[in-house]
Design an enzyme around this catalytic site. Sequence first.
Site, short mmCIF file in Angstrom:
data_model
loop_
_atom_site.label_atom_id
_atom_site.label_comp_id
_atom_site.label_asym_id
_atom_site.label_seq_id
_atom_site.Cartn_x
_atom_site.Cartn_y
_atom_site.Cartn_z
CE LYS A 1 41.85 44.08 41.94
NZ LYS A 1 41.11 44.52 40.79
CD GLN B 1 38.37 43.90 38.48
OE1 GLN B 1 38.76 44.23 39.69
NE2 GLN B 1 39.39 43.65 37.55
CG ASP C 1 42.01 50.86 39.93
OD1 ASP C 1 42.86 50.00 40.28
OD2 ASP C 1 41.02 50.19 39.10
#
Length: 308
Positions: free
Chosen positions: A61, A105, A128
């Site tokens: 990422k 994460q 997200d």
Amino acid sequence: MAVSDTVVSADLIDGKAFAQGLRGRVAAAVADLKRKQGLTPGLAVVLVGEDPASQVYVRSKGRQTVEAGMNSFEHRLPETTSQDELLAKVAELNADPAVHGILVQLPLPAQIDSQTVIAAIDPDKDVDGFHVINAGRLMTGASGAAAPLVPCTPLGCLLLLKDRLGDLSGLTAVVVGRSNIVGKPMAQLLVAESCTVTVAHSRTRDLPAVCRGADILVAAVGRPQMIKGDWVKPGATVIDVGINRIDVEDGKTRLVGDVAFDEAAAVAGAITPVPGGVGPMTIACLLANTVTAACRSAGLPLPDFGTG
Ligand code: NDP
């Protein structure tokens, strides 16, 4: 069915190539924002602990964020981090004007409740798309300034489907899996596209028959090669979200999806491979969401990545 007996008649949906194109459009939008607005979108990724798969994702990422011309802020916290310490980090990132997207994460260590942490992220920085505000906006079909940030994996699936099929209206879709990060938002996106949607799960009766009714079959289960060729309607479009590592001979492993690829590809009209299908779309959509969040925070028109 042995691989050698298999006739692959389906078209392959090349998520890798599509994701590369999307990343190119994101990079062009970022260059434009920098030049015309002096705005550099920034994505902060927080990793707690040493989970090897998470470390790989976070590295990837960060690299792709920088390649798209954006600022990448990586925060690595020890496995022993308390929930309050992580919440303090999230609060700091919420308040930082250089940070337009925040991603914590998952999975998090056992002492931290992930829902509490997700709820603490500013919904407008929640790239997200997991915050209840974004889930609610997706469910209610909110648009314009109130449009949701959509979870990246289902968003990537939708882009592949629209690229392949164009108008999805009136098609019958079956989503196998009802997680908050894939199955449920996928179903909502397909409802918004005027598909007739069934969400199947571990309690579904006669899953093969349910799947056989689908023009669009999305598998997000986490069970290697569970969906067999004779569960697929001839000509259907099959999107395989699953990423499962299985043992093969000589102590080696390989990645497979939730769909028995060779069998399904002999019946389907189009299918995503694993790897190289849905996987690369997730980070590309994360980058797109970050640019969207940056534009929104600055009151600028949103770039059209086909994601809106
Ligand atoms: P979860 O484990 O959260 O959800 C799995 C879902 O599958 C559940 O709803 C479960 O049903 C259902 N399920 C489990 N067993 C069966 C069964 N035998 N028959 C029917 N349904 C079943 O998984 P995720 O949604 O997080 O992930 C799904 C897959 O997608 C995984 O392989 C994951 O690795 C992959 N993935 C890939 C991503 C990418 O970037 N390509 C990103 C995210 C995930 P129930 O609710 O009844 O338990």
